[in-house]
Structure formats: structure tokens, C-alpha cells
Design an enzyme around this catalytic site. Structure first.
Site, PDB file in Angstrom:
ATOM      1  N   GLY A 125      -6.033   9.120  21.769  1.00  0.00           N
ATOM      2  CA  GLY A 125      -4.965   8.429  21.064  1.00  0.00           C
ATOM      3  C   GLY A 125      -5.138   8.672  19.581  1.00  0.00           C
ATOM      4  N   GLN A 127      -3.226  10.459  31.891  1.00  0.00           N
ATOM      5  CA  GLN A 127      -3.410   9.302  31.015  1.00  0.00           C
ATOM      6  C   GLN A 127      -2.456   8.164  31.351  1.00  0.00           C
ATOM      7  OE1 GLN A 127      -3.001  12.488  29.941  1.00  0.00           O
ATOM      8  NE2 GLN A 127      -4.119  12.888  28.046  1.00  0.00           N
ATOM      9  N   ASP A 129       1.401  12.345  18.082  1.00  0.00           N
ATOM     10  CA  ASP A 129       0.159  12.832  17.497  1.00  0.00           C
ATOM     11  C   ASP A 129       0.388  13.465  16.129  1.00  0.00           C
ATOM     12  OD1 ASP A 129      -2.410  13.020  19.556  1.00  0.00           O
ATOM     13  OD2 ASP A 129      -0.492  12.758  20.553  1.00  0.00           O
ATOM     14  N   LYS A 145       2.216  14.172  23.770  1.00  0.00           N
ATOM     15  CA  LYS A 145       1.660  14.699  25.010  1.00  0.00           C
ATOM     16  C   LYS A 145       2.680  15.557  25.759  1.00  0.00           C
ATOM     17  CE  LYS A 145      -1.755  14.107  25.910  1.00  0.00           C
ATOM     18  NZ  LYS A 145      -2.898  14.972  25.534  1.00  0.00           N
TER      19      LYS A 145
END
Length: 350
Positions: free
Chosen positions: A52, A199, A240, A251
Site C-alpha cells: 500500500g 490482495q 500508487d 493495481k
């Protein structure tokens, strides 16, 4: 026995180590690890024991500050040389998550104002702690703004894990669900499993259950059918790295959801702190995309599921074009198109 519902967290600082929740072991094993030296911090980030973007930045800050506290020199120039070496080492751990570089650079700036090695060591630790504590308030504000944006929408889809265990607390994309539970606002969350590392299945489903949020797990390939049949009203994801024009790296599988939102005419939101914006990246074309090991695709839980010699392409992230994004939810407020203008106005001054 009645389950105690609580928002799980993944990072806890102690004087000589950082205690982390080992996210590789979830959901079957809840294990905490102590990080004490630079190599342990690096390995934890690379291996996704901690993951994360905000949590990576916090962990890297503690790792660099703790490493610096152990330098055996009283010469400030030598100290700074060692610091720069270790900063570069940690910076190479995850190339896409811009929070990593933001946190390391924030520590670097501390050294511009110190006169002695002891002062440097003290100020670096204090800055890492400050980054950690600030993130919780940032995530809470993101959640508050997200609740306003979602308004009467109660069926929401997400991918990956942008939750409390990916930050200091609350999370980014999952923050409105945790806050909503505290406020008595009920959401029905559809969590994509997030292949290849799962995830969503391992982390988001576990985390939301711990917090008492209604969550339903689906495979990534079920997203279109689920949106149509279950009446999903919005999609919210983390990030991100966000470029200056609003193009967003998240992701792998995220851009697929944004395209589906466009088809079904439902809003697609990105939730991220201001530290996730990279104004040096003008568009998504400038964002480096990390490629990971082939084994993440060819194996599941150590069992081989593909021919041994099959070629593999395993990008960890994709980039969602800004025109597919309805709004970017930050601790500063919600940014809307034209993103280049709204990002420049809200983030460019930070």
C-alpha cells in the site's frame, strides 16, 4: 463468542523497531514482524509483507531513520554520505509507489537544517513519526470527503487493498466504508479478488470483515456481470502514483474497472493523499510500471498451475486515463476535471 469489530492497523513504532502486520500470511495467519535493520525493511517492502503506497512510505521513513540512528560517526558529512547510500537502496525497492520517494525525500530535507549528527538522528526519527501520525488524519479526511461524494450510493466496488492495513489507519479507497460503519452508514462492498497476488481476496475481504462492513468477494472477471446484475452504483480505488494530468497508476485491473464504469454510466473515483501525486510525471506515459516475478502468475500458494515453460507478462500496475475518472478524492477535497488545472491548484502549492 461475539466477534469484536475493529479497524485493523498494520504499523506500530517502538523505540528500536517497527512492528508490522505480515500481509503475506493473511487471512489464515495474523503474524506481526519486528523490523530492526535496513535489509529487513527493504525485504518487507519488496516481498509485500508491507504494502500500500502510504504504508510503504511510512515504513521506508522509519527504516531510513532507524538505519541512520545506528551510524557510528560523529562527522556530519560522513553521516550524510551514509544516509544518501541507504536512501538510494530503499528507493529501489518499489519503483511505482511515489509515496516511497516522497517520504524518503522528506527525511532528506531534514538534513538541510541540522548542525550535528545527534541532531540529525533525533530529527529523522521525529520526522518519520510525524509522517506516520499525519497519515491517519489524512486518511480520515479522505474518508469524510468520500462519504460526501458517494452520497446515497451504497453498492460500491473496489479492487486491491487501499485500506487501513495499507496506510496508518482507515485507508484511502476503503476509508468511507470504515468511517461509514462508525457513523452507522451501511455499504455493500464488492471486492475484486485482484489477481495475481489476491490482495482483494486475502486483505480487503478480511479487513472489511474485521471492521464489520458488508463485503462480497468476486473474481476480477466477474466485474462487468456484477455491476449489471447487482446494481453497483460506483467504483472507488486507491492509487500508487497520479500524474499531473490525473492519469492514475494503480493495481493491475483498475483500468478495466474504469472502462466498465464508462460503459455502465456509473462514477469511477480515485482516493489518494496529496503525497501520491507526482507532478514531474506529466501524463501516465511517464509513470514507471513495475513488473514482478513470473511465479506470481504460474503458481498459487506454491502449487504450479501453468506449463513450466510458458512465457509470462506480469505488470503489477496499469494506468487509468484521466478522462475515465469522475473525481480524485484527497485530504484537500475532491478534485474534478479539468484535472491538470484542479491538481495544479490544489497539489501544486504543497
Amino acid at each position: 463468542m461475539t466477534q469484536t469489530l475493529t479497524i485493523p492497523t498494520s504499523l506500530e513504532w517502538h523505540e528500536d523497531h517497527l512492528l508490522i502486520l505480515n500481509q503475506q500470511k493473511l487471512p489464515n495467519v495474523v503474524e506481526y514482524l519486528k523490523l530492526r535493520n535496513l535489509n529487513e525493511y527493504y525485504e518487507a517492502i519488496v516481498s509485500l509483507k508491507v504494502r500500500g503506497a502510504p504504508a510503504i512510505g511510512i515504513t521506508a521513513a522509519y527504516g531510513l531513520a532507524q538505519a541512520a540512528s545506528l551510524y557510528e560517526t560523529e562527522n556530519l558529512n560522513e553521516f550524510i554520505t551514509l544516509f544518501k547510500r541507504d536512501k538510494k537502496y530503499l528507493a529501489d525497492s518499489r519503483p511505482t509507489a511515489v509515496n516511497l520517494f516522497w517520504a524518503l525525500n522528506r527525511l532528506d530535507q531534514v538534513l538541510e537544517h541540522v548542525q550535528t549528527v545527534n541532531e540529525a538522528k533525533t530529527d529523522l526519527i521525529h520526522t518519520a513519526i510525524q509522517i506516520h501520525t499525519e497519515d491517519e488524519e489524512v486518511c480520515r479526511m479522505i474518508g469524510e470527503f468520500a462519504l460526501t461524494v458517494l452520497d446515497d450510493k451504497r453498492k460500491v466496488m473496489t479492487i486491491c487493498n487501499a485500506g487501513s492495513i495499507a496506510t496508518s489507519k482507515y485507508g484511502t479507497a476503503l476509508s468511507p466504508f470504515h468511517l461509514g460503519r462508525e457513523k452507522g452508514i451501511g455499504f455493500q462492498v464488492f471486492a475484486c479478488e485482484t489477481r495475481p497476488v489476491l490482495q482483494g481476496a486475502r486483505l480487503t475481504a478480511w479487513e472489511l470483515q474485521q471492521s464489520g462492513v458488508d463485503v462480497t468477494l468476486i473474481t476480477d472477471s466477474m466485474a462487468a456481470h456484477t455491476i449489471k446484475e447487482k446494481g453497483v452504483e460506483a467504483v472507488i480505488v486507491g492509487a500508487d502514483r497520479i500524474a499531473a494530468n490525473g492519469d492514475t497508476a494503480n493495481k493491475i485491473g483498475t483500468s478495466m474497472l474504469a472502462i466498465l464504469c464508462s460503459h455502465y454510466s456509473i462514477p469511477f473515483y480515485v482516493a489518494a493523499p496529496s503525497s501520491t501525486f507526482d507532478l514531474d510525471s506529466k501524463t501516465g506515459e511517464d509513470i514507471p510500471i513495475e513488473e514482478r516475478a513470473r511465479e506470481e502468475i504460474t503458481t498459487i500458494a506454491g502449487s504450479i498451475i501453468a506449463p513450466e515453460n510458458v512465457p509470462v507478462y506480469n505488470p503489477a500496475f496499469d494506468v487509468t486515463s484521466n478522462e475515465l475518472i469522475a473525481g480524485i478524492i484527497t485530504e484537500k477535497g475532491v478534485l474534478y476535471p479539468d484535472f491538470e488545472e484542479s491538481i495544479g491548484r490544489a497539489i501544486g502549492v504543497i
